[in-house]
Design a protein around this motif. Structure first.
Motif, PDB file in Angstrom:
ATOM      1  N   PRO A   1       0.846  -1.197   0.000  1.00 35.40           N
ATOM      2  CA  PRO A   1       0.000   0.000   0.000  1.00 35.40           C
ATOM      3  C   PRO A   1       0.880   1.245   0.000  1.00 35.40           C
ATOM      4  O   PRO A   1       1.967   1.253   0.579  1.00 35.40           O
ATOM      5  N   LEU A   2       0.420   2.274  -0.675  1.00 37.36           N
ATOM      6  CA  LEU A   2       1.180   3.519  -0.774  1.00 37.36           C
ATOM      7  C   LEU A   2       1.575   4.046   0.599  1.00 37.36           C
ATOM      8  O   LEU A   2       2.662   4.590   0.773  1.00 37.36           O
ATOM      9  N   SER A   3       0.740   3.845   1.605  1.00 31.89           N
ATOM     10  CA  SER A   3       1.044   4.345   2.947  1.00 31.89           C
ATOM     11  C   SER A   3       2.259   3.658   3.566  1.00 31.89           C
ATOM     12  O   SER A   3       2.863   4.180   4.488  1.00 31.89           O
ATOM     13  N   GLU A   4       2.657   2.482   3.052  1.00 28.61           N
ATOM     14  CA  GLU A   4       3.814   1.760   3.582  1.00 28.61           C
ATOM     15  C   GLU A   4       5.078   2.009   2.764  1.00 28.61           C
ATOM     16  O   GLU A   4       6.131   1.461   3.075  1.00 28.61           O
ATOM     17  N   THR A   5       4.990   2.787   1.717  1.00 26.30           N
ATOM     18  CA  THR A   5       6.124   3.029   0.848  1.00 26.30           C
ATOM     19  C   THR A   5       6.789   4.344   1.230  1.00 26.30           C
ATOM     20  O   THR A   5       6.126   5.379   1.293  1.00 26.30           O
ATOM     21  N   PRO A   6       8.112   4.318   1.493  1.00 24.03           N
ATOM     22  CA  PRO A   6       8.800   5.570   1.814  1.00 24.03           C
ATOM     23  C   PRO A   6       8.714   6.543   0.642  1.00 24.03           C
ATOM     24  O   PRO A   6       8.832   6.135  -0.505  1.00 24.03           O
ATOM     25  N   ALA A   7       8.493   7.789   0.932  1.00 26.62           N
ATOM     26  CA  ALA A   7       8.417   8.817  -0.108  1.00 26.62           C
ATOM     27  C   ALA A   7       9.818   9.342  -0.366  1.00 26.62           C
ATOM     28  O   ALA A   7      10.335  10.140   0.396  1.00 26.62           O
ATOM     29  N   THR A   8      10.448   8.852  -1.440  1.00 24.54           N
ATOM     30  CA  THR A   8      11.813   9.295  -1.740  1.00 24.54           C
ATOM     31  C   THR A   8      11.813  10.326  -2.850  1.00 24.54           C
ATOM     32  O   THR A   8      12.573  11.277  -2.810  1.00 24.54           O
ATOM     33  N   GLY A   9      11.003  10.124  -3.850  1.00 19.73           N
ATOM     34  CA  GLY A   9      10.987  11.036  -4.992  1.00 19.73           C
ATOM     35  C   GLY A   9      12.249  10.879  -5.815  1.00 19.73           C
ATOM     36  O   GLY A   9      13.253  10.356  -5.351  1.00 19.73           O
ATOM     37  N   LEU A  10      12.213  11.308  -7.051  1.00 17.58           N
ATOM     38  CA  LEU A  10      13.376  11.252  -7.910  1.00 17.58           C
ATOM     39  C   LEU A  10      14.254  12.457  -7.668  1.00 17.58           C
ATOM     40  O   LEU A  10      13.779  13.555  -7.460  1.00 17.58           O
ATOM     41  N   ARG A  11      15.552  12.226  -7.723  1.00 17.40           N
ATOM     42  CA  ARG A  11      16.521  13.301  -7.568  1.00 17.40           C
ATOM     43  C   ARG A  11      17.248  13.507  -8.890  1.00 17.40           C
ATOM     44  O   ARG A  11      17.379  12.584  -9.679  1.00 17.40           O
ATOM     45  N   PRO A  12      17.741  14.705  -9.137  1.00 21.46           N
ATOM     46  CA  PRO A  12      18.443  14.958 -10.403  1.00 21.46           C
ATOM     47  C   PRO A  12      19.779  14.219 -10.441  1.00 21.46           C
ATOM     48  O   PRO A  12      20.313  13.798  -9.416  1.00 21.46           O
ATOM     49  N   ALA A  13      20.325  14.097 -11.649  1.00 22.44           N
ATOM     50  CA  ALA A  13      21.632  13.470 -11.827  1.00 22.44           C
ATOM     51  C   ALA A  13      22.690  14.253 -11.067  1.00 22.44           C
ATOM     52  O   ALA A  13      22.598  15.480 -10.921  1.00 22.44           O
ATOM     53  N   VAL A  14      23.702  13.539 -10.596  1.00 19.67           N
ATOM     54  CA  VAL A  14      24.785  14.153  -9.832  1.00 19.67           C
ATOM     55  C   VAL A  14      26.103  13.705 -10.430  1.00 19.67           C
ATOM     56  O   VAL A  14      26.269  12.537 -10.783  1.00 19.67           O
ATOM     57  N   THR A  15      27.032  14.629 -10.538  1.00 21.99           N
ATOM     58  CA  THR A  15      28.374  14.300 -10.971  1.00 21.99           C
ATOM     59  C   THR A  15      29.263  14.259  -9.740  1.00 21.99           C
ATOM     60  O   THR A  15      29.225  15.186  -8.922  1.00 21.99           O
TER      61      THR A  15
END
Length: 176
Positions: free
Chosen positions: A159-173
């Motif tokens: 369930p969405l409520s059990e999933t950590p909210a990480t979100g996508l982050r931009p590329a990093v060099t």
């Protein structure tokens, strides 16, 4: 012989993610499917891959000296199968863009890690390859492609409520 079978059976119980290791040799893309991948170090940033000594692709990538590890999504089983074949155009019908180091960044991958070849160590029937991370990024949110007991597997939906909210982050060099 029985120990070999026990070894495979026992280690088959360890679930692994599936990656595709890619490079660009001139204008020719190179790549192979790789489930033997691991994070290695935070200082310096490094990962490890473990290509089989029988690989005909790894020696060509070694010559290039840099590669990209593409973390595959569960809907990329065909990509994995295609990059596992020998003697064919592995990149036929695959779409990709160049990563910052020029290696194929596969469309649909979850994330990618650009590396320069740092070291190779004898690992028996495999080679232990250390890659220093030069850039990395996340591309999309989706379940990963997993391999367990000699077959592709999927994570059970949560369930969405059990999933950590990480979100996508931009590329990093990576800093030098």
């Amino acid at each position: 012989m029985a120990v070999d079978l026990d070894f495979k059976a026992v280690l088959g119980r360890f679930c692994t993610g599936v990656t595709a290791v890619t490079a660009l040799d001139g204008d020719r893309p190179l790549g192979f499917a790789c489930q033997s991948f691991s994070a290695l170090s935070l200082d310096p940033l490094a990962v490890a891959i473990f290509p089989a000594r029988t690989s005909t692709t790894w020696p060509r990538i070694r010559e290039v000296g840099r590669f990209c590890v593409n973390i595959l999504a569960d809907d990329q089983q065909q990509v994995c199968r295609q990059l596992s074949r020998s003697g064919t155009d592995k990149f036929a019908d695959l779409t990709w863009t160049p990563s910052p180091n020029g290696a194929p960044l596969l469309s649909g991958a979850l994330a990618w890690i650009d590396c320069t070849l740092a070291q190779e160590v004898d690992g028996g029937d495999h080679t232990i390859v250390v890659g220093h991370v030069t850039a990395l990024g996340e591309l999309r949110e989706a379940p990963p492609l997993l391999f367990y007991r000699s077959a592709f597997e999927r994570l059970a939906p949560r369930p969405l409520s059990e999933t950590p909210a990480t979100g996508l982050r931009p590329a990093v060099t990576a800093s030098k």
